[in-house]
Motif scaffolding. Structure first.
Motif, mmCIF file in Angstrom:
data_model
loop_
_atom_site.group_PDB
_atom_site.id
_atom_site.type_symbol
_atom_site.label_atom_id
_atom_site.label_comp_id
_atom_site.label_asym_id
_atom_site.label_seq_id
_atom_site.Cartn_x
_atom_site.Cartn_y
_atom_site.Cartn_z
ATOM 1 N N TRP A 1 18.891 3.833 -3.650
ATOM 2 C CA TRP A 1 19.775 3.347 -4.589
ATOM 3 C C TRP A 1 19.062 1.975 -5.267
ATOM 4 C CZ3 TRP A 1 23.569 6.424 -6.202
ATOM 5 C CH2 TRP A 1 24.243 7.241 -5.255
ATOM 6 N N GLN A 2 17.796 2.394 -5.560
ATOM 7 C CA GLN A 2 17.172 1.262 -6.336
ATOM 8 C C GLN A 2 17.091 1.515 -7.782
ATOM 9 O OE1 GLN A 2 16.083 -1.678 -4.657
ATOM 10 N NE2 GLN A 2 17.183 -0.792 -3.133
ATOM 11 N N LEU A 3 16.798 0.476 -8.460
ATOM 12 C CA LEU A 3 16.705 0.679 -9.879
ATOM 13 C C LEU A 3 15.030 1.136 -10.336
ATOM 14 C CD1 LEU A 3 18.705 -2.544 -11.473
ATOM 15 C CD2 LEU A 3 19.214 0.106 -11.566
ATOM 16 N N PRO A 4 14.939 2.345 -10.948
ATOM 17 C CA PRO A 4 13.585 2.705 -11.315
ATOM 18 C C PRO A 4 13.063 1.845 -12.408
ATOM 19 C CG PRO A 4 15.038 4.454 -11.204
ATOM 20 C CD PRO A 4 15.751 3.421 -11.055
ATOM 21 N N GLN A 5 11.941 1.601 -12.573
ATOM 22 C CA GLN A 5 11.245 0.916 -13.930
ATOM 23 C C GLN A 5 11.737 1.588 -15.235
ATOM 24 O OE1 GLN A 5 9.083 -1.908 -13.600
ATOM 25 N NE2 GLN A 5 10.258 -2.162 -15.688
ATOM 26 N N ALA A 6 11.800 2.866 -15.340
ATOM 27 C CA ALA A 6 12.480 3.302 -16.439
ATOM 28 C C ALA A 6 13.857 2.930 -16.822
ATOM 29 C CB ALA A 6 12.349 4.706 -16.413
ATOM 30 N N GLU A 7 14.587 2.849 -15.878
ATOM 31 C CA GLU A 7 16.079 2.238 -16.153
ATOM 32 C C GLU A 7 15.977 0.873 -16.444
ATOM 33 O OE1 GLU A 7 18.877 4.139 -15.876
ATOM 34 O OE2 GLU A 7 17.182 5.800 -16.247
ATOM 35 N N ILE A 8 15.326 -0.035 -15.714
ATOM 36 C CA ILE A 8 14.890 -1.546 -16.249
ATOM 37 C C ILE A 8 14.426 -1.587 -17.555
ATOM 38 C CG2 ILE A 8 13.862 -3.478 -15.347
ATOM 39 C CD1 ILE A 8 13.887 -2.626 -12.613
ATOM 40 N N ASN A 9 13.768 -0.772 -18.079
ATOM 41 C CA ASN A 9 12.987 -0.767 -19.537
ATOM 42 C C ASN A 9 13.947 -0.823 -20.391
ATOM 43 O OD1 ASN A 9 10.647 -1.345 -18.368
ATOM 44 N ND2 ASN A 9 9.802 0.396 -18.541
ATOM 45 N N LYS A 10 15.395 0.082 -20.060
ATOM 46 C CA LYS A 10 16.410 0.116 -21.070
ATOM 47 C C LYS A 10 16.877 -1.173 -21.467
ATOM 48 C CE LYS A 10 18.447 4.680 -19.372
ATOM 49 N NZ LYS A 10 19.579 5.131 -18.585
ATOM 50 N N LEU A 11 16.798 -2.228 -20.619
ATOM 51 C CA LEU A 11 17.206 -3.728 -20.986
ATOM 52 C C LEU A 11 16.431 -4.264 -22.132
ATOM 53 C CD1 LEU A 11 17.693 -5.161 -17.593
ATOM 54 C CD2 LEU A 11 19.365 -4.497 -18.865
ATOM 55 N N LEU A 12 15.477 -3.656 -22.418
ATOM 56 C CA LEU A 12 14.495 -3.910 -23.739
ATOM 57 C C LEU A 12 15.253 -3.764 -25.182
ATOM 58 C CD1 LEU A 12 11.029 -2.451 -22.519
ATOM 59 C CD2 LEU A 12 12.004 -5.151 -22.596
ATOM 60 N N ASP A 13 16.237 -2.846 -25.093
ATOM 61 C CA ASP A 13 17.231 -2.538 -26.417
ATOM 62 C C ASP A 13 17.661 -4.054 -26.791
ATOM 63 O OD1 ASP A 13 18.957 -2.246 -28.178
ATOM 64 O OD2 ASP A 13 19.693 -0.611 -27.106
ATOM 65 N N PRO A 14 17.325 -4.624 -27.950
ATOM 66 C CA PRO A 14 17.746 -5.785 -28.299
ATOM 67 C C PRO A 14 19.295 -5.926 -28.845
ATOM 68 C CG PRO A 14 16.548 -4.635 -30.283
ATOM 69 C CD PRO A 14 16.277 -3.709 -29.127
ATOM 70 N N SER A 15 19.809 -4.753 -28.829
ATOM 71 C CA SER A 15 21.511 -4.770 -29.189
ATOM 72 C C SER A 15 22.156 -4.894 -27.870
ATOM 73 C CB SER A 15 21.676 -3.545 -29.927
ATOM 74 O OG SER A 15 21.310 -2.327 -29.038
ATOM 75 N N ILE A 16 21.478 -4.756 -26.690
ATOM 76 C CA ILE A 16 22.283 -5.048 -25.326
ATOM 77 C C ILE A 16 22.338 -6.584 -25.077
ATOM 78 C CG2 ILE A 16 22.003 -5.008 -23.064
ATOM 79 C CD1 ILE A 16 20.662 -2.367 -23.214
ATOM 80 N N LYS A 17 23.639 -6.911 -25.124
ATOM 81 C CA LYS A 17 23.922 -8.616 -25.093
ATOM 82 C C LYS A 17 23.993 -8.896 -23.588
ATOM 83 C CE LYS A 17 24.122 -9.348 -29.678
ATOM 84 N NZ LYS A 17 25.642 -9.637 -30.113
ATOM 85 N N PRO B 1 27.519 2.504 -3.005
ATOM 86 C CA PRO B 1 26.110 2.933 -2.225
ATOM 87 C C PRO B 1 26.127 1.943 -1.215
ATOM 88 C CG PRO B 1 25.844 3.133 -4.613
ATOM 89 C CD PRO B 1 27.081 2.452 -4.645
ATOM 90 N N SER B 2 26.303 0.499 -1.306
ATOM 91 C CA SER B 2 26.270 -0.405 -0.535
ATOM 92 C C SER B 2 24.752 -0.478 0.053
ATOM 93 C CB SER B 2 26.881 0.010 0.815
ATOM 94 O OG SER B 2 27.367 -1.412 1.675
ATOM 95 N N SER B 3 23.793 -0.763 -0.971
ATOM 96 C CA SER B 3 22.389 -1.291 -0.689
ATOM 97 C C SER B 3 22.086 -2.540 -1.818
ATOM 98 C CB SER B 3 21.518 0.001 -1.278
ATOM 99 O OG SER B 3 21.682 1.343 -0.279
ATOM 100 N N LYS B 4 21.087 -3.076 -1.124
ATOM 101 C CA LYS B 4 20.709 -4.291 -1.647
ATOM 102 C C LYS B 4 19.536 -3.896 -2.736
ATOM 103 C CE LYS B 4 17.572 -6.450 1.137
ATOM 104 N NZ LYS B 4 16.873 -7.619 1.742
ATOM 105 N N LEU B 5 19.393 -4.533 -3.830
ATOM 106 C CA LEU B 5 18.185 -4.374 -4.411
ATOM 107 C C LEU B 5 16.857 -4.975 -3.864
ATOM 108 C CD1 LEU B 5 19.153 -5.409 -8.138
ATOM 109 C CD2 LEU B 5 18.993 -2.941 -7.203
ATOM 110 N N SER B 6 15.859 -4.276 -4.008
ATOM 111 C CA SER B 6 14.782 -4.750 -3.133
ATOM 112 C C SER B 6 13.948 -5.867 -3.616
ATOM 113 C CB SER B 6 13.647 -3.433 -2.923
ATOM 114 O OG SER B 6 13.264 -3.396 -4.318
ATOM 115 N N ASP B 7 13.154 -6.461 -2.993
ATOM 116 C CA ASP B 7 12.364 -7.773 -3.523
ATOM 117 C C ASP B 7 11.547 -7.332 -4.829
ATOM 118 O OD1 ASP B 7 13.425 -9.474 -1.852
ATOM 119 O OD2 ASP B 7 11.680 -9.332 -0.565
ATOM 120 N N ALA B 8 10.997 -5.972 -4.696
ATOM 121 C CA ALA B 8 10.092 -5.591 -5.597
ATOM 122 C C ALA B 8 11.010 -5.195 -7.192
ATOM 123 C CB ALA B 8 9.454 -4.241 -5.178
#
Length: 532
Positions: free
Chosen positions: A231-247, A258-265
């Motif tokens: 239940w981590q965020l893949p880089q491809a999903e993180i890259n969606k934040l590059l959309d300038p219309s996302i506020k 899921p009850s998982s913390k995001l990893s340090d990476a």
């Protein structure tokens, strides 16, 4: 048993569907209903509650001192001068009480570790118990804010150095915090209908339901966690934040369900992208389960300028009924910067909105606008969480700060993790604890479990038959077990959310057995379908 059509329930919130399941599960008077659908813990912190009661007794003695001569049930406001000395006399007469010992330690702690004046601290706490004054300042009592700040810094930052100071707004639980944030973002023109909101999914269902209300009209962009990567965020999903219309980007970390913390990476990947590519992005992180994780670090620590942090004391301290939440925001933040950058016409409209509060409305910080907006601005002078609630919040925070050996925290984590193992063991499945697992909830991936137990053909049949909702109703009807559907939290696979906080180890064993029992029955249905 013949399958029934439960499709009419498909669009219900998981928490509304829960009520339907409870009705069915409790229909058999000869059977115990096991409700693992809601995350209300069946454990709680006792020391800060004993402290609340002991402080209450001392506070009443202080109040009675003022009008003792009237002898008619009258009391007065406590006296500031010498209050710690009088408490020491009280404490000497009640040696051995857990609450008294806790308070003596707290008075010492706030002076030594937080640099607070002991008399001023105790006077605020005693006055808070008596509830005889409005919350002043409305956003949060001064000493309580410093205590909660220290607690949040301890629990949210881990080993990450603090970057500047931050302020806290005490709210009526985490749900009130969510409401106030969205409301003030809208009222101040920082979000508007048609804007995009990125949401880290799966997620607590109100984060999916609020943005699409007519009040907000936001377009949701899924930032999807990968089930097969814990239940981590893949880089491809993180890259969606590059959309300038996302506020704005909303996140629950550790995740629910899921009850998982995001990893340090992953946190570092997020922080790098935001710092270098999207420096004006608004982030709201809901970190209520962070205190159950090992070595937790919040995005609030990694991206301090961009992040509003929501925390609730409800789960860790067993205090859902107290309604104790907090919003934290750094002094240097993108929300205030966005207010300063608004067009002049919009600023003039907001000047009018907040004119009754200050002669310089444009200097009113976003966190203080949330306080005002929570009471329709005009009632700002009566805003704020009730002071007895703030007192209990301060005592909970002090419990976390003074628990140097983490005895309470370790006991809470061990309790829910043992329940997790018990549940899966009784389904006939072996599981291991991963470093980022929290285990306050667990998602039973029903289709994957079906494949593990009976092979890929049964798994394919289970998926094709779309048995998620009917499984929950069948489980409730036959066994009295209530679970929530994973799809209500934007989970892709057919799944069920189990809270590991609110039942006994023995009851989780029963839930595991009953879940396996119903899956076995579906397997028999599958075998019959192949013979036809």
């Amino acid at each position: 048993m013949p399958e029934q059509d439960f499709s009419r329930f498909a669009n219900l919130s998981p928490f509304e569907l829960k009520d339907q399941l409870i009705d069915i599960a409790s229909s058999d008077a000869q059977r115990l209903m096991l409700n693992a659908g809601r995350g209300n813990p069946n454990f709680l912190a006792t020391l800060p509650r004993w402290a609340f009661l002991s402080l209450g007794e001392f506070a009443m003695q202080e109040a009675q001192r003022s009008y003792a001569y009237l002898n008619s049930g009258f009391g007065g406001l406590p006296e500031h001068e010498g209050i710690v000395q009088r408490f020491e006399t009280y404490a000497g007469n009640h040696v051995g009480r857990d609450g008294v010992g806790f308070l003596r330690s707290a008075i010492s702690y706030v002076k030594d570790q937080l640099g607070l004046n002991q008399d001023a601290f105790l006077f605020e706490m005693v006055s808070a118990f008596l509830g005889c004054n409005y919350p002043t300042p409305p956003r949060m009592l001064a000493h309580t804010e410093e205590i909660v700040k220290a607690y949040l810094a301890q629990e949210m930052f881990g080993q990450v150095p603090r970057s500047g100071d931050f302020s806290v707004f005490a709210t009526e639980g985490g749900t009130a915090a969510m409401t106030y944030i969205f409301q003030s973002l809208r009222e101040n023109g920082l979000i508007k209908p048609g804007d995009k909101i990125a949401i880290g999914t799966p997620i607590f269902s109100p984060y999916l339901e609020i943005p699409v209300l007519a009040d907000y009209g936001l377009e949701i962009v899924d930032i999807r966690m990968d089930e097969h990567a814990n239940w981590q965020l893949p880089q491809a999903e993180i890259n969606k934040l590059l959309d300038p219309s996302i506020k704005i980007f909303c996140l629950v970390n550790p995740s629910n369900p899921p009850s998982s913390k995001l990893s340090d990476a992953v946190l570092d990947q997020l922080a790098s992208l935001i710092a270098t590519r999207t420096p004006d992005l608004f982030i709201v992180t809901d970190d209520v389960y962070g205190t159950f994780a090992d070595d937790f670090v919040s995005i609030f620590a990694k991206c301090p300028r961009n992040t509003l942090c929501v925390y609730s004391f409800s789960k860790f301290f067993g205090a859902t009924g107290w309604r104790l939440g907090a919003i934290a925001l750094h002094e240097d933040n993108v929300f205030d910067a966005a207010l300063a950058a608004l067009p002049e016409a919009q600023k003039k409209q907001l000047d009018v909105r907040y004119a009754s509060l200050t002669t310089e409305p444009r200097k009113l910080r976003f966190i203080d606008r949330m306080v005002a907006d929570s009471r329709a601005v005009a009632l700002n002078h009566t805003a704020g969480l009730s002071v007895p609630q703030q007192l209990q919040m301060a005592l909970f925070a002090l419990n976390g700060l003074m628990d140097r050996e983490h005895r309470y925290k370790n006991a809470a984590k061990q309790l829910i993790r043992e329940r997790y193992l018990t549940l899966y063991r009784n389904m006939g499945v072996k599981v291991a604890h991963e470093p980022n697992d929290v285990n306050y909830y667990t998602l039973i991936d029903l289709q994957e479990l079906a494949g593990t137990l009976y092979g890929p053909e049964f798994e394919a049949w289970f998926i094709k038959s779309d048995l998620g909702t009917s499984f929950l109703f069948r489980l409730a009807q036959e066994t009295g077990v209530v679970l929530l559907p994973g799809n209500g939290f934007e989970v892709v696979d057919t799944s069920a959310r189990v809270s590991l906080a609110n039942l006994t180890d023995r009851e989780y064993a029963s839930i595991g057995k009953f879940t396996r029992q119903v899956l076995d029955e579906y397997y028999k249905d599958f075998q019959k379908s192949r013979q036809q």
